[in-house]
Design a protein around this motif. Structure first.
Motif, PDB file in Angstrom:
ATOM      1  N   GLY A 150       0.846  -1.179   0.000  1.00 42.90           N
ATOM      2  CA  GLY A 150       0.000   0.000   0.000  1.00 42.90           C
ATOM      3  C   GLY A 150       0.879   1.225   0.000  1.00 42.90           C
ATOM      4  N   GLN A 151       0.601   2.081  -0.938  1.00 44.32           N
ATOM      5  CA  GLN A 151       1.473   3.228  -1.142  1.00 44.32           C
ATOM      6  C   GLN A 151       1.436   4.190   0.043  1.00 44.32           C
ATOM      7  N   SER A 152       0.252   4.468   0.573  1.00 44.45           N
ATOM      8  CA  SER A 152       0.148   5.402   1.690  1.00 44.45           C
ATOM      9  C   SER A 152       0.893   4.874   2.904  1.00 44.45           C
ATOM     10  N   GLU A 153       0.767   3.550   3.128  1.00 46.59           N
ATOM     11  CA  GLU A 153       1.354   2.941   4.311  1.00 46.59           C
ATOM     12  C   GLU A 153       2.881   3.067   4.283  1.00 46.59           C
ATOM     13  N   VAL A 154       3.461   2.760   3.115  1.00 50.82           N
ATOM     14  CA  VAL A 154       4.917   2.818   2.998  1.00 50.82           C
ATOM     15  C   VAL A 154       5.397   4.266   3.083  1.00 50.82           C
ATOM     16  N   ASP A 155       4.633   5.173   2.482  1.00 51.25           N
ATOM     17  CA  ASP A 155       5.010   6.583   2.553  1.00 51.25           C
ATOM     18  C   ASP A 155       5.097   7.046   4.003  1.00 51.25           C
ATOM     19  N   VAL A 156       4.112   6.641   4.805  1.00 49.58           N
ATOM     20  CA  VAL A 156       4.046   7.111   6.188  1.00 49.58           C
ATOM     21  C   VAL A 156       5.222   6.598   7.012  1.00 49.58           C
ATOM     22  N   VAL A 157       5.523   5.307   6.854  1.00 48.99           N
ATOM     23  CA  VAL A 157       6.580   4.717   7.665  1.00 48.99           C
ATOM     24  C   VAL A 157       7.947   5.261   7.228  1.00 48.99           C
ATOM     25  N   GLY A 158       8.042   5.663   5.970  1.00 49.24           N
ATOM     26  CA  GLY A 158       9.279   6.231   5.458  1.00 49.24           C
ATOM     27  C   GLY A 158       9.588   7.612   6.012  1.00 49.24           C
ATOM     28  N   LEU A 159       8.623   8.201   6.734  1.00 46.06           N
ATOM     29  CA  LEU A 159       8.830   9.530   7.305  1.00 46.06           C
ATOM     30  C   LEU A 159       9.343   9.493   8.747  1.00 46.06           C
ATOM     31  N   ALA A 160       9.648   8.301   9.251  1.00 41.82           N
ATOM     32  CA  ALA A 160      10.187   8.196  10.609  1.00 41.82           C
ATOM     33  C   ALA A 160      11.604   8.780  10.660  1.00 41.82           C
ATOM     34  N   ASP A 161      12.113   8.965  11.892  1.00 43.35           N
ATOM     35  CA  ASP A 161      13.527   9.348  12.027  1.00 43.35           C
ATOM     36  C   ASP A 161      14.406   8.223  11.473  1.00 43.35           C
ATOM     37  N   THR A 162      14.034   7.005  11.827  1.00 38.24           N
ATOM     38  CA  THR A 162      14.770   5.809  11.400  1.00 38.24           C
ATOM     39  C   THR A 162      13.759   4.782  10.909  1.00 38.24           C
ATOM     40  N   THR A 163      13.999   4.232   9.737  1.00 38.20           N
ATOM     41  CA  THR A 163      13.069   3.242   9.205  1.00 38.20           C
ATOM     42  C   THR A 163      13.749   1.880   9.103  1.00 38.20           C
ATOM     43  N   LEU A 244      19.992   0.808  15.861  1.00 37.03           N
ATOM     44  CA  LEU A 244      19.107   1.973  15.927  1.00 37.03           C
ATOM     45  C   LEU A 244      19.815   3.139  16.616  1.00 37.03           C
ATOM     46  N   ASP A 245      20.538   2.816  17.678  1.00 38.55           N
ATOM     47  CA  ASP A 245      21.280   3.862  18.396  1.00 38.55           C
ATOM     48  C   ASP A 245      22.354   4.482  17.507  1.00 38.55           C
ATOM     49  N   GLU A 246      23.050   3.625  16.748  1.00 39.32           N
ATOM     50  CA  GLU A 246      24.078   4.153  15.856  1.00 39.32           C
ATOM     51  C   GLU A 246      23.486   5.055  14.793  1.00 39.32           C
ATOM     52  N   HIS A 247      22.327   4.651  14.293  1.00 38.31           N
ATOM     53  CA  HIS A 247      21.703   5.490  13.270  1.00 38.31           C
ATOM     54  C   HIS A 247      21.253   6.820  13.873  1.00 38.31           C
ATOM     55  N   ARG A 248      20.733   6.743  15.079  1.00 37.72           N
ATOM     56  CA  ARG A 248      20.323   7.953  15.771  1.00 37.72           C
ATOM     57  C   ARG A 248      21.507   8.919  15.922  1.00 37.72           C
ATOM     58  N   GLU A 249      22.662   8.365  16.309  1.00 41.77           N
ATOM     59  CA  GLU A 249      23.849   9.190  16.492  1.00 41.77           C
ATOM     60  C   GLU A 249      24.267   9.807  15.161  1.00 41.77           C
ATOM     61  N   TRP A 250      24.227   8.981  14.119  1.00 43.28           N
ATOM     62  CA  TRP A 250      24.577   9.463  12.777  1.00 43.28           C
ATOM     63  C   TRP A 250      23.642  10.611  12.369  1.00 43.28           C
ATOM     64  N   LEU A 251      22.336  10.412  12.656  1.00 44.15           N
ATOM     65  CA  LEU A 251      21.352  11.439  12.310  1.00 44.15           C
ATOM     66  C   LEU A 251      21.711  12.771  12.968  1.00 44.15           C
ATOM     67  N   GLU A 256      21.043  15.512  10.137  1.00 51.44           N
ATOM     68  CA  GLU A 256      20.004  14.852   9.343  1.00 51.44           C
ATOM     69  C   GLU A 256      18.706  14.688  10.156  1.00 51.44           C
ATOM     70  N   LEU A 257      18.833  14.645  11.484  1.00 54.93           N
ATOM     71  CA  LEU A 257      17.626  14.485  12.297  1.00 54.93           C
ATOM     72  C   LEU A 257      16.682  15.662  12.088  1.00 54.93           C
ATOM     73  N   VAL A 258      17.224  16.859  12.156  1.00 52.13           N
ATOM     74  CA  VAL A 258      16.386  18.045  11.952  1.00 52.13           C
ATOM     75  C   VAL A 258      15.816  18.056  10.544  1.00 52.13           C
ATOM     76  N   ARG A 259      16.629  17.659   9.574  1.00 51.82           N
ATOM     77  CA  ARG A 259      16.144  17.631   8.193  1.00 51.82           C
ATOM     78  C   ARG A 259      14.979  16.665   8.052  1.00 51.82           C
ATOM     79  N   ARG A 260      15.107  15.494   8.641  1.00 57.28           N
ATOM     80  CA  ARG A 260      14.018  14.508   8.530  1.00 57.28           C
ATOM     81  C   ARG A 260      12.763  14.982   9.245  1.00 57.28           C
ATOM     82  N   ARG A 261      12.968  15.597  10.397  1.00 57.82           N
ATOM     83  CA  ARG A 261      11.790  16.065  11.140  1.00 57.82           C
ATOM     84  C   ARG A 261      11.127  17.224  10.418  1.00 57.82           C
TER      85      ARG A 261
END
Lengths: 319, 319
Positions: A150-163, A244-251, A256-261
């Protein structure tokens, strides 16, 4: 109960207040504007993690295991299980029941399935607002879980900080078919059911995909890790939390965290604006305008673009 | 080749011209407005039939069998296979290949898979326009086939003249979970794999659902028939065609056909208008306006509703 009181109680971590606020979002309550204004000052703390994968990959179990691991690390966790709105699925509800039994007695866990069937664009509209509720209520992590169809479903989950994208052996040509779509939204790959035949092949195929499609961000890349899990036995959960923690640190170090948010907020603001515009379009002449134009399209007196012109001219009469 | 020539060739039933027009729709060509205007005079002939059901129900095989049966009845058939835009599926493409081999040499059949991943609202926007291409090209029947997961996908298939919902035994608690959602969009039920254990239970459960949720239209109801098929052996195809014909007759005698087509046209016109509004929102100050508002939401200086207000004020400065 008024909004201010409800928000106060949610911030005091009363599950019923949290649930009520999410229900108000789902029902598109007229109080939403007031709720958003009341919640906003308390947001920005939660890590938002998206989890998706094909049917049968073990998403519910993986979510449950991840919740357990995050709880061990002292994190309060809110879970939004996005029902893909299939009239056939029923999966989210069943999954909820299973997971609820495991985490039911834990006040640090809140699980909610979101069903927004019948609203075009409803997921894009409701999900970030539900995330906002959990964020303001003080959850350290918000997990958004949905089946990857489902396109909407994948779009939504892709907007997380980390997917997180889950794959598993034995699900047909999952990886071969995955192609660019997965690379675009995945920050962390999980090969679940890693004890089964074929897990090595899945991991190897993934590695090739990653090498081929590495995402470049400001000249520096995040190389998506591949974590092997056997969620049914709880194996690999710590490795996943570490990834997940490593990705968070990278963000954070990359800005990139602010950009994603910002991207997520833009999507939310746009969804709210579009919803309002749609309501205005539907309301023109008490709904008669769109219907009248549609009748003329069916009669072939107008083509749909000309009809859309007429509709928009009515919406913005000054222009 | 210019649009007029392309439309002429499509009306002469040249598959490459039909394929090219659908590609222009998918790619959101700037020529779309011109194409829609050129096609519109030739539309309104085709019966539009939607087909959906859960994964594993035998949709591709059923579609193929239905195409064969319609061909026997002298009908030209266009098929739009809606890829649920899953990064995991790949199913539509595979299905295409299988079906293509069977119908490849038949000039009376045109099969196309639609992939519109990454465009929010893309299915609602592109599908009716692709139907319009096939309709104008003289196909007697347009089949829209999609897996019944994903809100956008189910919404789209529910806008057909007649919607067929497939179920089968052995797919978990399919019917129990089906609930109201299926009743709302189904005009005809198919129990596929009717030779297997459990088919009677599925049919019986469906009967109860139908009795419970019968749809009322102007005081008269259409009682959804349940057709049993074994698509892999071609069994039940004639019964399905008969049920479709009966529904078509019911639609026409009740004035419901025009009502449904008006509803579909309204959805198409609205999708075109909303897409244009979204483009305008995105373009404000070269995209900087939405982004700037989103940044302020992330900084908690604005709540998302206030940001949407500001965005809309810019879109409609006269008001």
């Amino acid at each position: 109960m008024d909004v201010a009181e409800l928000v106060d109680r949610a911030r005091e971590r009363q599950p019923r207040a949290v649930a009520k606020l999410i229900s108000l979002v789902e029902d598109a309550s007229p109080k939403l504007r007031e709720i958003a204004a009341a919640l906003t000052p308390y947001t920005g703390h939660a890590r938002v993690i998206g989890l998706t994968g094909p049917p049968g990959v073990g998403k519910s179990t993986s979510t449950s295991v991840l919740v357990t691991a995050l709880r061990k690390a002292g994190q309060r966790v809110g879970v939004l299980a996005i029902d893909p709105s299939s009239p056939f699925s029923g999966g989210a509800l069943l999954g909820d029941r299973i997971r609820m039994t495991e985490h039911a007695t834990d006040p640090g866990v809140f699980i909610r399935s979101m069903a927004t069937r019948g609203h075009l664009g409803g997921l894009a509209w409701a999900t970030p607002q539900a995330v906002r509720v959990l964020d303001a209520a003080g959850f350290d992590v918000v997990l958004i879980e949905t089946v990857g169809v489902g396109q909407s479903e994948v779009d939504v989950v892709g907007l997380a900080d980390t997917t997180v994208v889950l794959l598993a052996p034995g699900l047909g040509d999952g990886v071969q078919a995955a192609k660019a779509g997965v690379l675009e939204i995945a920050d962390v790959f999980v090969v679940n059911k890693a004890d089964r035949d074929g897990a090595d092949v899945v991991a190897r195929d993934l590695k090739q995909l990653i090498a081929y499609g590495r995402r470049e961000v400001r000249g520096e890349s995040w190389r998506q890790p591949i974590v092997r899990t056997v969620a049914s036995r709880g194996e690999g959960a710590e490795e996943l939390v570490r990834a997940l923690d490593e990705h968070r640190e990278w963000l954070e170090t990359r800005g990139e965290l602010v950009r994603r948010r910002t991207r997520r907020a833009a999507s939310e603001v746009e969804a709210i604006a579009v919803r309002r515009l749609r309501a205005e379009l539907a309301d023109l002449h008490g709904g008669g305008h769109l219907n009248g134009l549609a009748e003329r399209v069916v009669e072939r007196a107008l083509d749909p673009y000309a009809a859309a012109d007429a509709l928009l001219a009515e919406l913005k009469p000054g222009q």
